[in-house]
Design a protein around this motif. Structure first.
Motif, PDB file in Angstrom:
ATOM      1  N   PHE A   1      42.808 -44.443 -52.345  1.00 12.97           N
ATOM      2  CA  PHE A   1      41.442 -44.706 -51.902  1.00 12.97           C
ATOM      3  C   PHE A   1      40.688 -45.495 -52.954  1.00 12.97           C
ATOM      4  CE2 PHE A   1      42.418 -41.478 -48.894  1.00 12.97           C
ATOM      5  CZ  PHE A   1      41.500 -41.583 -47.864  1.00 12.97           C
ATOM      6  N   SER A   2      39.724 -46.289 -52.499  1.00 15.04           N
ATOM      7  CA  SER A   2      38.857 -47.008 -53.434  1.00 15.04           C
ATOM      8  C   SER A   2      37.404 -46.732 -53.059  1.00 15.04           C
ATOM      9  CB  SER A   2      39.142 -48.504 -53.382  1.00 15.04           C
ATOM     10  OG  SER A   2      38.934 -48.992 -52.068  1.00 15.04           O
ATOM     11  N   LYS A   3      36.544 -46.744 -54.078  1.00 11.58           N
ATOM     12  CA  LYS A   3      35.114 -46.587 -53.823  1.00 11.58           C
ATOM     13  C   LYS A   3      34.594 -47.889 -53.245  1.00 11.58           C
ATOM     14  CE  LYS A   3      32.552 -43.767 -56.602  1.00 11.58           C
ATOM     15  NZ  LYS A   3      31.924 -43.350 -57.871  1.00 11.58           N
ATOM     16  N   SER A   4      33.621 -47.773 -52.334  1.00 16.69           N
ATOM     17  CA  SER A   4      33.146 -48.958 -51.637  1.00 16.69           C
ATOM     18  C   SER A   4      31.669 -48.821 -51.290  1.00 16.69           C
ATOM     19  CB  SER A   4      33.965 -49.163 -50.364  1.00 16.69           C
ATOM     20  OG  SER A   4      33.442 -50.187 -49.574  1.00 16.69           O
ATOM     21  N   GLU A   5      31.002 -49.959 -51.193  1.00 21.30           N
ATOM     22  CA  GLU A   5      29.617 -49.996 -50.705  1.00 21.30           C
ATOM     23  C   GLU A   5      29.593 -49.828 -49.181  1.00 21.30           C
ATOM     24  OE1 GLU A   5      26.682 -50.482 -52.463  1.00 21.30           O
ATOM     25  OE2 GLU A   5      27.842 -50.266 -54.302  1.00 21.30           O
ATOM     26  N   ASN A   6      30.715 -50.158 -48.537  1.00 22.45           N
ATOM     27  CA  ASN A   6      30.859 -50.038 -47.091  1.00 22.45           C
ATOM     28  C   ASN A   6      32.073 -49.131 -46.810  1.00 22.45           C
ATOM     29  OD1 ASN A   6      30.476 -50.454 -44.373  1.00 22.45           O
ATOM     30  ND2 ASN A   6      31.566 -52.406 -44.342  1.00 22.45           N
ATOM     31  N   PRO A   7      31.928 -47.818 -47.028  1.00 19.79           N
ATOM     32  CA  PRO A   7      33.088 -46.918 -46.986  1.00 19.79           C
ATOM     33  C   PRO A   7      33.501 -46.508 -45.578  1.00 19.79           C
ATOM     34  CG  PRO A   7      31.124 -45.675 -47.435  1.00 19.79           C
ATOM     35  CD  PRO A   7      30.701 -47.117 -47.393  1.00 19.79           C
ATOM     36  N   ASP A   8      34.752 -46.053 -45.492  1.00 19.25           N
ATOM     37  CA  ASP A   8      35.262 -45.461 -44.253  1.00 19.25           C
ATOM     38  C   ASP A   8      34.823 -43.998 -44.134  1.00 19.25           C
ATOM     39  OD1 ASP A   8      36.730 -47.831 -43.693  1.00 19.25           O
ATOM     40  OD2 ASP A   8      38.344 -47.134 -45.003  1.00 19.25           O
ATOM     41  N   VAL A   9      34.794 -43.313 -45.279  1.00 21.55           N
ATOM     42  CA  VAL A   9      34.387 -41.905 -45.282  1.00 21.55           C
ATOM     43  C   VAL A   9      33.332 -41.663 -46.359  1.00 21.55           C
ATOM     44  CG1 VAL A   9      36.522 -40.931 -44.351  1.00 21.55           C
ATOM     45  CG2 VAL A   9      36.278 -41.188 -46.798  1.00 21.55           C
ATOM     46  N   LEU A  10      32.497 -40.680 -46.083  1.00 23.49           N
ATOM     47  CA  LEU A  10      31.501 -40.233 -47.051  1.00 23.49           C
ATOM     48  C   LEU A  10      31.945 -38.863 -47.559  1.00 23.49           C
ATOM     49  CD1 LEU A  10      28.336 -41.196 -45.003  1.00 23.49           C
ATOM     50  CD2 LEU A  10      29.281 -42.409 -46.986  1.00 23.49           C
ATOM     51  N   VAL A  11      31.870 -38.675 -48.862  1.00 25.38           N
ATOM     52  CA  VAL A  11      32.311 -37.424 -49.472  1.00 25.38           C
ATOM     53  C   VAL A  11      31.086 -36.655 -49.945  1.00 25.38           C
ATOM     54  CG1 VAL A  11      33.694 -36.392 -51.323  1.00 25.38           C
ATOM     55  CG2 VAL A  11      34.475 -38.500 -50.221  1.00 25.38           C
ATOM     56  N   SER A  12      31.048 -35.381 -49.582  1.00 25.14           N
ATOM     57  CA  SER A  12      29.954 -34.515 -49.990  1.00 25.14           C
ATOM     58  C   SER A  12      30.544 -33.259 -50.623  1.00 25.14           C
ATOM     59  CB  SER A  12      29.093 -34.143 -48.785  1.00 25.14           C
ATOM     60  OG  SER A  12      27.993 -33.362 -49.193  1.00 25.14           O
ATOM     61  N   ILE A  13      29.756 -32.596 -51.462  1.00 28.39           N
ATOM     62  CA  ILE A  13      30.208 -31.350 -52.070  1.00 28.39           C
ATOM     63  C   ILE A  13      29.154 -30.268 -51.852  1.00 28.39           C
ATOM     64  CG2 ILE A  13      31.631 -32.465 -53.827  1.00 28.39           C
ATOM     65  CD1 ILE A  13      29.367 -31.854 -55.861  1.00 28.39           C
ATOM     66  N   PHE A  14      29.606 -29.038 -51.886  1.00 25.85           N
ATOM     67  CA  PHE A  14      28.743 -27.871 -51.769  1.00 25.85           C
ATOM     68  C   PHE A  14      29.380 -26.777 -52.607  1.00 25.85           C
ATOM     69  CE2 PHE A  14      25.738 -25.054 -49.925  1.00 25.85           C
ATOM     70  CZ  PHE A  14      26.383 -23.868 -49.660  1.00 25.85           C
ATOM     71  N   THR A  15      28.572 -25.981 -53.278  1.00 22.49           N
ATOM     72  CA  THR A  15      29.115 -24.914 -54.114  1.00 22.49           C
ATOM     73  C   THR A  15      28.453 -23.584 -53.806  1.00 22.49           C
ATOM     74  OG1 THR A  15      27.509 -25.371 -55.861  1.00 22.49           O
ATOM     75  CG2 THR A  15      29.642 -26.466 -56.036  1.00 22.49           C
ATOM     76  N   LYS A  16      29.190 -22.514 -54.056  1.00 22.93           N
ATOM     77  CA  LYS A  16      28.676 -21.149 -53.947  1.00 22.93           C
ATOM     78  C   LYS A  16      29.213 -20.370 -55.137  1.00 22.93           C
ATOM     79  CE  LYS A  16      30.105 -19.356 -50.113  1.00 22.93           C
ATOM     80  NZ  LYS A  16      30.343 -18.643 -48.864  1.00 22.93           N
ATOM     81  N   GLU A  17      28.416 -19.473 -55.667  1.00 21.51           N
ATOM     82  CA  GLU A  17      28.872 -18.613 -56.754  1.00 21.51           C
ATOM     83  C   GLU A  17      28.663 -17.164 -56.354  1.00 21.51           C
ATOM     84  OE1 GLU A  17      28.062 -17.684 -61.473  1.00 21.51           O
ATOM     85  OE2 GLU A  17      27.322 -19.551 -60.635  1.00 21.51           O
TER      86      GLU A  17
ATOM     87  N   PHE B   1      34.549 -34.401 -45.956  1.00 29.03           N
ATOM     88  CA  PHE B   1      34.739 -35.820 -45.642  1.00 29.03           C
ATOM     89  C   PHE B   1      34.073 -36.069 -44.291  1.00 29.03           C
ATOM     90  CE2 PHE B   1      38.757 -37.168 -48.165  1.00 29.03           C
ATOM     91  CZ  PHE B   1      38.264 -36.566 -49.309  1.00 29.03           C
ATOM     92  N   VAL B   2      33.157 -37.019 -44.285  1.00 24.59           N
ATOM     93  CA  VAL B   2      32.398 -37.357 -43.086  1.00 24.59           C
ATOM     94  C   VAL B   2      32.740 -38.794 -42.699  1.00 24.59           C
ATOM     95  CG1 VAL B   2      30.072 -37.672 -42.159  1.00 24.59           C
ATOM     96  CG2 VAL B   2      30.528 -35.802 -43.769  1.00 24.59           C
ATOM     97  N   ASP B   3      33.061 -39.018 -41.430  1.00 23.48           N
ATOM     98  CA  ASP B   3      33.328 -40.379 -40.962  1.00 23.48           C
ATOM     99  C   ASP B   3      32.044 -41.190 -41.124  1.00 23.48           C
ATOM    100  OD1 ASP B   3      33.278 -42.608 -38.887  1.00 23.48           O
ATOM    101  OD2 ASP B   3      35.353 -41.898 -38.654  1.00 23.48           O
ATOM    102  N   ALA B   4      32.128 -42.313 -41.827  1.00 17.73           N
ATOM    103  CA  ALA B   4      30.934 -43.100 -42.148  1.00 17.73           C
ATOM    104  C   ALA B   4      30.297 -43.720 -40.901  1.00 17.73           C
ATOM    105  CB  ALA B   4      31.270 -44.189 -43.162  1.00 17.73           C
ATOM    106  N   LYS B   5      31.101 -44.037 -39.891  1.00 19.20           N
ATOM    107  CA  LYS B   5      30.556 -44.664 -38.682  1.00 19.20           C
ATOM    108  C   LYS B   5      29.925 -43.650 -37.744  1.00 19.20           C
ATOM    109  CE  LYS B   5      33.599 -48.608 -38.815  1.00 19.20           C
ATOM    110  NZ  LYS B   5      34.999 -48.889 -38.767  1.00 19.20           N
ATOM    111  N   THR B   6      30.642 -42.561 -37.472  1.00 16.36           N
ATOM    112  CA  THR B   6      30.163 -41.576 -36.502  1.00 16.36           C
ATOM    113  C   THR B   6      29.275 -40.499 -37.125  1.00 16.36           C
ATOM    114  OG1 THR B   6      32.075 -40.121 -36.789  1.00 16.36           O
ATOM    115  CG2 THR B   6      32.254 -41.884 -35.112  1.00 16.36           C
TER     116      THR B   6
END
Length: 176
Positions: free
Chosen positions: A73-89, A131-136
């Motif tokens: 994978f490569s980082k892009s200004e126009n990505p295929d997927v968006l990556v998000s994080i969430f944490t719990k302790e 991982f979130v689809d960048a288009k939908t």
């Protein structure tokens, strides 16, 4: 006697390795075409909401960058997927029941003995990587890893890399 020593040794090894492991799980959209995703970017709103220090956020994002690069994978200004994080302790509570009965004779005469309970707590964290689809804008994959946390600054990078490696080892999912 040898059997008791061997069992004691195995119990110690098991307890040490259980503390260091990361338990992982993943779920995904079975209709998503994971072969069409080649680039990514971070979903800023998701990363900003993670309830951890900015330094730990950077550690997680750097680890994700490293693992995603190994997956092509490569980082892009126009990505295929968006990556998000969430944490719990949370606090992991372990209760060890050392139950036993016995009797003996001492200076004060005969006595009975009873076992005891030992309770320990360990800080435990869960890291979610989405991982979130960048288009939908729909969630297509979610991985999570749970394990003990460390406050040792020298070991944080290594521990976070363990979490991210184990979580992303499940991406992309194998179609069955």
């Amino acid at each position: 006697m040898k059997t008791i020593k061997l069992l004691s040794f195995l119990l110690i090894i098991a307890s040490l390795t259980s503390c260091s492991s990361v338990r992982v799980n993943a779920d995904y959209d079975k209709k998503a075409n994971f072969g069409s995703y080649h680039s990514y970017a971070y979903l800023k709103s998701g990363v900003d909401q993670a309830q951890i220090s900015d330094l730990d956020k950077k550690r997680i994002l750097y680890a994700i960058d490293d693992v995603m690069a190994t997956k092509g994978f490569s980082k892009s200004e126009n990505p295929d997927v968006l990556v998000s994080i969430f944490t719990k302790e949370s606090e992991r509570v372990d209760v060890y029941n050392n139950v036993g009965f016995g009797w003996g004779v001492g200076w004060g005469g005969p006595y009975w003995g009873v076992g005891y309970n030992n309770v320990s707590t360990t800080p435990e964290g869960t890291l979610f990587i989405d991982f979130v689809d960048a288009k939908t804008k729909e969630l297509i994959w979610q991985g999570q890893g749970t394990g003990y946390l460390t406050q040792n600054v020298d070991k944080k990078d290594e521990r976070i890399m363990q979490f991210v490696n184990k979580i992303l080892a499940q991406y992309p999912p194998e179609k069955k």
